[in-house]
Motif scaffolding. Structure first.
Motif, PDB file in Angstrom:
ATOM      1  N   ASP A 128       0.825  -1.209   0.000  1.00 26.16           N
ATOM      2  CA  ASP A 128       0.000   0.000   0.000  1.00 26.16           C
ATOM      3  C   ASP A 128       0.862   1.263   0.000  1.00 26.16           C
ATOM      4  OD1 ASP A 128      -2.316  -1.498   0.003  1.00 26.16           O
ATOM      5  OD2 ASP A 128      -2.498  -1.504   2.193  1.00 26.16           O
ATOM      6  N   ILE A 129       1.973   1.214   0.705  1.00 25.68           N
ATOM      7  CA  ILE A 129       2.859   2.383   0.752  1.00 25.68           C
ATOM      8  C   ILE A 129       3.499   2.643  -0.606  1.00 25.68           C
ATOM      9  CG2 ILE A 129       5.054   3.219   1.706  1.00 25.68           C
ATOM     10  CD1 ILE A 129       4.281   2.041   4.345  1.00 25.68           C
ATOM     11  N   TYR A 130       3.786   1.586  -1.352  1.00 29.61           N
ATOM     12  CA  TYR A 130       4.449   1.741  -2.651  1.00 29.61           C
ATOM     13  C   TYR A 130       3.456   1.953  -3.789  1.00 29.61           C
ATOM     14  CZ  TYR A 130       9.073   0.652  -0.844  1.00 29.61           C
ATOM     15  OH  TYR A 130      10.275   0.703  -0.178  1.00 29.61           O
ATOM     16  N   ARG A 131       2.217   2.255  -3.477  1.00 23.98           N
ATOM     17  CA  ARG A 131       1.273   2.681  -4.505  1.00 23.98           C
ATOM     18  C   ARG A 131       1.592   4.110  -4.917  1.00 23.98           C
ATOM     19  NH1 ARG A 131      -4.600   1.701  -2.296  1.00 23.98           N
ATOM     20  NH2 ARG A 131      -5.055   2.681  -4.318  1.00 23.98           N
ATOM     21  N   VAL A 132       1.238   4.454  -6.132  1.00 26.28           N
ATOM     22  CA  VAL A 132       1.618   5.756  -6.658  1.00 26.28           C
ATOM     23  C   VAL A 132       0.962   6.888  -5.876  1.00 26.28           C
ATOM     24  CG1 VAL A 132      -0.224   5.637  -8.390  1.00 26.28           C
ATOM     25  CG2 VAL A 132       1.726   7.162  -8.748  1.00 26.28           C
ATOM     26  N   GLU A 133      -0.322   6.693  -5.473  1.00 31.69           N
ATOM     27  CA  GLU A 133      -0.989   7.749  -4.712  1.00 31.69           C
ATOM     28  C   GLU A 133      -0.305   7.982  -3.371  1.00 31.69           C
ATOM     29  OE1 GLU A 133      -2.418   5.011  -5.719  1.00 31.69           O
ATOM     30  OE2 GLU A 133      -3.902   5.503  -7.286  1.00 31.69           O
ATOM     31  N   THR A 134       0.100   6.892  -2.711  1.00 27.73           N
ATOM     32  CA  THR A 134       0.754   7.022  -1.416  1.00 27.73           C
ATOM     33  C   THR A 134       2.117   7.672  -1.551  1.00 27.73           C
ATOM     34  OG1 THR A 134      -0.382   4.986  -0.747  1.00 27.73           O
ATOM     35  CG2 THR A 134       1.389   5.760   0.670  1.00 27.73           C
ATOM     36  N   GLN A 135       2.854   7.294  -2.582  1.00 30.39           N
ATOM     37  CA  GLN A 135       4.185   7.863  -2.774  1.00 30.39           C
ATOM     38  C   GLN A 135       4.122   9.367  -3.062  1.00 30.39           C
ATOM     39  OE1 GLN A 135       7.475   6.619  -2.657  1.00 30.39           O
ATOM     40  NE2 GLN A 135       6.459   5.002  -1.512  1.00 30.39           N
ATOM     41  N   LEU A 136       3.177   9.773  -3.890  1.00 29.95           N
ATOM     42  CA  LEU A 136       3.024  11.205  -4.160  1.00 29.95           C
ATOM     43  C   LEU A 136       2.626  11.964  -2.897  1.00 29.95           C
ATOM     44  CD1 LEU A 136       1.213  11.139  -7.630  1.00 29.95           C
ATOM     45  CD2 LEU A 136       3.558  11.909  -7.160  1.00 29.95           C
ATOM     46  N   PHE A 137       1.738  11.382  -2.114  1.00 31.81           N
ATOM     47  CA  PHE A 137       1.303  12.029  -0.876  1.00 31.81           C
ATOM     48  C   PHE A 137       2.461  12.144   0.117  1.00 31.81           C
ATOM     49  CE2 PHE A 137      -0.308  11.546   3.484  1.00 31.81           C
ATOM     50  CZ  PHE A 137      -1.080  12.694   3.581  1.00 31.81           C
ATOM     51  N   LEU A 138       3.239  11.074   0.278  1.00 35.16           N
ATOM     52  CA  LEU A 138       4.356  11.100   1.222  1.00 35.16           C
ATOM     53  C   LEU A 138       5.432  12.098   0.789  1.00 35.16           C
ATOM     54  CD1 LEU A 138       4.771   7.304   2.047  1.00 35.16           C
ATOM     55  CD2 LEU A 138       3.828   9.090   3.518  1.00 35.16           C
ATOM     56  N   GLN A 139       5.722  12.162  -0.492  1.00 34.00           N
ATOM     57  CA  GLN A 139       6.727  13.109  -0.965  1.00 34.00           C
ATOM     58  C   GLN A 139       6.272  14.547  -0.718  1.00 34.00           C
ATOM     59  OE1 GLN A 139       8.278  12.429  -4.904  1.00 34.00           O
ATOM     60  NE2 GLN A 139       8.305  10.211  -4.660  1.00 34.00           N
ATOM     61  N   ALA A 140       4.992  14.817  -0.953  1.00 37.13           N
ATOM     62  CA  ALA A 140       4.478  16.171  -0.724  1.00 37.13           C
ATOM     63  C   ALA A 140       4.483  16.525   0.761  1.00 37.13           C
ATOM     64  CB  ALA A 140       3.070  16.303  -1.297  1.00 37.13           C
ATOM     65  N   VAL A 141       4.085  15.557   1.612  1.00 38.14           N
ATOM     66  CA  VAL A 141       4.039  15.815   3.052  1.00 38.14           C
ATOM     67  C   VAL A 141       5.434  16.038   3.617  1.00 38.14           C
ATOM     68  CG1 VAL A 141       3.526  14.749   5.282  1.00 38.14           C
ATOM     69  CG2 VAL A 141       1.854  14.646   3.440  1.00 38.14           C
ATOM     70  N   PHE A 142       6.388  15.182   3.259  1.00 38.87           N
ATOM     71  CA  PHE A 142       7.749  15.335   3.757  1.00 38.87           C
ATOM     72  C   PHE A 142       8.375  16.633   3.247  1.00 38.87           C
ATOM     73  CE2 PHE A 142       7.768  10.652   4.554  1.00 38.87           C
ATOM     74  CZ  PHE A 142       8.130  10.721   5.887  1.00 38.87           C
ATOM     75  N   GLY A 165      14.174  14.959   0.295  1.00 35.61           N
ATOM     76  CA  GLY A 165      14.433  13.995  -0.774  1.00 35.61           C
ATOM     77  C   GLY A 165      15.355  12.874  -0.335  1.00 35.61           C
ATOM     78  N   VAL A 166      16.372  13.209   0.463  1.00 30.86           N
ATOM     79  CA  VAL A 166      17.272  12.177   0.994  1.00 30.86           C
ATOM     80  C   VAL A 166      16.504  11.187   1.863  1.00 30.86           C
ATOM     81  CG1 VAL A 166      19.238  11.778   2.522  1.00 30.86           C
ATOM     82  CG2 VAL A 166      19.306  13.645   0.863  1.00 30.86           C
ATOM     83  N   LEU A 167      15.627  11.707   2.707  1.00 30.62           N
ATOM     84  CA  LEU A 167      14.873  10.834   3.615  1.00 30.62           C
ATOM     85  C   LEU A 167      13.954   9.894   2.842  1.00 30.62           C
ATOM     86  CD1 LEU A 167      13.369  11.642   7.008  1.00 30.62           C
ATOM     87  CD2 LEU A 167      11.798  10.861   5.250  1.00 30.62           C
ATOM     88  N   VAL A 168      13.187  10.429   1.923  1.00 32.61           N
ATOM     89  CA  VAL A 168      12.251   9.599   1.158  1.00 32.61           C
ATOM     90  C   VAL A 168      13.004   8.564   0.322  1.00 32.61           C
ATOM     91  CG1 VAL A 168      10.498   9.630  -0.657  1.00 32.61           C
ATOM     92  CG2 VAL A 168      10.469  11.373   1.121  1.00 32.61           C
ATOM     93  N   GLY A 169      14.106   8.984  -0.294  1.00 30.15           N
ATOM     94  CA  GLY A 169      14.855   8.058  -1.129  1.00 30.15           C
ATOM     95  C   GLY A 169      15.485   6.916  -0.359  1.00 30.15           C
ATOM     96  N   TYR A 208       5.622   1.386  -7.040  1.00 28.10           N
ATOM     97  CA  TYR A 208       6.321   2.596  -7.457  1.00 28.10           C
ATOM     98  C   TYR A 208       7.304   3.007  -6.361  1.00 28.10           C
ATOM     99  CZ  TYR A 208       3.020   3.369 -11.296  1.00 28.10           C
ATOM    100  OH  TYR A 208       2.287   3.248 -12.450  1.00 28.10           O
ATOM    101  N   THR A 209       8.578   3.099  -6.734  1.00 24.11           N
ATOM    102  CA  THR A 209       9.586   3.632  -5.817  1.00 24.11           C
ATOM    103  C   THR A 209       9.555   5.151  -5.871  1.00 24.11           C
ATOM    104  OG1 THR A 209      11.284   3.594  -7.533  1.00 24.11           O
ATOM    105  CG2 THR A 209      11.027   1.601  -6.173  1.00 24.11           C
ATOM    106  N   PRO A 210      10.189   5.837  -4.907  1.00 24.39           N
ATOM    107  CA  PRO A 210      10.203   7.303  -4.962  1.00 24.39           C
ATOM    108  C   PRO A 210      10.827   7.840  -6.248  1.00 24.39           C
ATOM    109  CG  PRO A 210      10.836   6.544  -2.789  1.00 24.39           C
ATOM    110  CD  PRO A 210      10.743   5.324  -3.645  1.00 24.39           C
ATOM    111  N   HIS A 211      11.933   7.220  -6.700  1.00 21.94           N
ATOM    112  CA  HIS A 211      12.578   7.694  -7.920  1.00 21.94           C
ATOM    113  C   HIS A 211      11.684   7.491  -9.131  1.00 21.94           C
ATOM    114  CE1 HIS A 211      16.390   8.363  -5.863  1.00 21.94           C
ATOM    115  NE2 HIS A 211      16.253   7.187  -5.288  1.00 21.94           N
ATOM    116  N   LEU A 212      11.030   6.347  -9.197  1.00 21.75           N
ATOM    117  CA  LEU A 212      10.142   6.073 -10.323  1.00 21.75           C
ATOM    118  C   LEU A 212       8.934   7.005 -10.310  1.00 21.75           C
ATOM    119  CD1 LEU A 212       9.595   4.240 -12.737  1.00 21.75           C
ATOM    120  CD2 LEU A 212       8.420   2.666 -11.200  1.00 21.75           C
ATOM    121  N   THR A 213       8.374   7.241  -9.142  1.00 16.72           N
ATOM    122  CA  THR A 213       7.244   8.168  -9.028  1.00 16.72           C
ATOM    123  C   THR A 213       7.637   9.571  -9.462  1.00 16.72           C
ATOM    124  OG1 THR A 213       6.393   6.858  -7.180  1.00 16.72           O
ATOM    125  CG2 THR A 213       5.512   9.078  -7.443  1.00 16.72           C
TER     126      THR A 213
END
Length: 378
Positions: A128-142, A165-169, A208-213
């Protein structure tokens, strides 16, 4: 890395203060503005194999160090610029520096804690965390959280964005397997193919990984919308009129050329460290048993052997590659503009001259070196 920052600042204080007659603080700010490096164009010309050689690793490490320190310098410039018309105390320099180091250290501890949490998390939660919606949300929140935290802590918002970006990656760099545990023994090849597809930029089973997203959903917006706006704003802030004449005098032109050449030489001296043998004062030379135990790790692939350079050629390659300044230099100079223009617009115009000329000198220098070694160019 450290020499590429200290040498421009030291030389700038000597030239601007002693030669041009400016005060110590503007002289320091001018050198700090030219302490960063821009290697985007350079790296785009290099083969990926060259980045794994000693010159490539040194180049990437020095660039990363210069960028991080440049972001910390931007935080210091913000404090100094706010007090440009008043007295500057040592707290104005030390506090942003300590806050930046503490912010980076806290990010490291947060990465370590979240990585432990991810290891203990059930597989279905990870999917669930590696879904595209979750990854976009986490990147925006962080991103929003780190930028706001950096602002209120007293450091640069750019450093906060970089650390987010370092943390998410680092937290989400290992995606879960896309097969069921019962079929794992019979589907090793499919798992390997799914991981390879992720590495090559193709989503597998909705993972979806952070880099791929970022590459699929954020990079197009960054390239076609945000980047043109950013560079247009930087271009509109350049003092085009004062680059040719300040207060009726055209000495800003030759001073800009002289200052640019000196700053280019200060950065090019960073390649001197590659003349030192790589085995000089390393852990392997201090501890011979470790060297015998890890001798098998020192083998170099044939492809990298063909791209290897002599120490002199490596120094000549890294030196020009470190000369080019980029957008961070323009950002720092723009932040420090109240200090650079305390007396006149001349020093600010000289700094802009140096940034523009060094970017051209660095690109031309790297092109000449790569032309002498065609196997290294991409």
């Amino acid at each position: 890395g450290a020499s590429g920052i200290l040498l421009p600042i030291t030389l700038s204080i000597l030239v601007v203060h002693c030669g041009f007659g400016c005060d110590i603080l503007p002289s320091f700010v001018a050198g700090a503005s030219l302490s960063s490096s821009s290697l985007g164009t350079t790296l785009s010309l290099l083969k990926p194999e060259l980045r794994r050689t000693r010159p490539g690793i040194v180049l990437l490490s020095a660039a990363l160090f210069d960028d991080v320190v440049g972001l910390i310098i931007a935080a210091i410039m913000q404090t100094l610029s706010s007090n440009a018309l008043g007295s500057v105390s040592w707290q104005d320099i030390v506090r942003p520096l300590l806050v930046s180091v503490a912010f980076a250290g806290s990010t490291y501890l947060l990465v370590w804690a979240l990585q432990l949490l991810m290891k203990r998390m059930p597989d279905h939660w990870k999917r669930d965390i590696y879904r595209v919606e979750t990854q976009l949300f986490l990147q925006a929140v962080f991103l929003a959280g780190f930028v706001a935290g950096a602002k209120y802590a007293g450091t640069s918002e750019l450093l906060g964005a970089y650390l987010s970006g370092v943390l998410v990656g680092h937290i989400f760099h290992s995606p879960p397997e896309t097969v069921q545990p019962s079929a794992r023994s019979a589907s090793i090849e499919s798992v390997g193919e799914s991981r390879v597809s992720l590495a090559l930029g193709a989503p597998s089973a909705g993972i979806y990984t952070p880099h791929l997203t970022f590459d699929i959903f954020v990079q197009p917006i960054l390239r076609y919308v945000l980047s043109p706006i950013f560079f247009a704003s930087i271009g509109s802030a350049l003092p085009i009129r004062t680059l040719g004449s300040v207060d009726g005098s055209s000495r800003v032109v030759w001073r800009g050329f002289v200052y640019a050449l000196l700053m280019a030489g200060a950065k090019a001296l960073t390649g001197f460290w590659l003349l030192i043998p790589p085995t000089f004062l390393t852990f392997q030379t201090i501890c011979p048993p470790w060297r015998k135990r890890n001798r098998h790790r020192q083998s170099v692939p044939d492809a990298l052997e063909e791209l290897s350079m002599s120490p002199m050629r490596s120094a000549i390659f890294v030196g020009p590659a470190m000369i080019a300044r980029g957008e961070i230099a323009l950002i720092i100079s723009q932040i420090a503009r109240p200090i650079l223009t305390q007396v006149s617009q001349e020093l600010y115009a000289i700094v802009i001259w140096a940034i523009l000329l060094d970017t051209v000198i660095g690109a031309v220098g790297v092109g000449i070196v790569l032309r002498q070694n065609p196997k290294a160019s991409g």
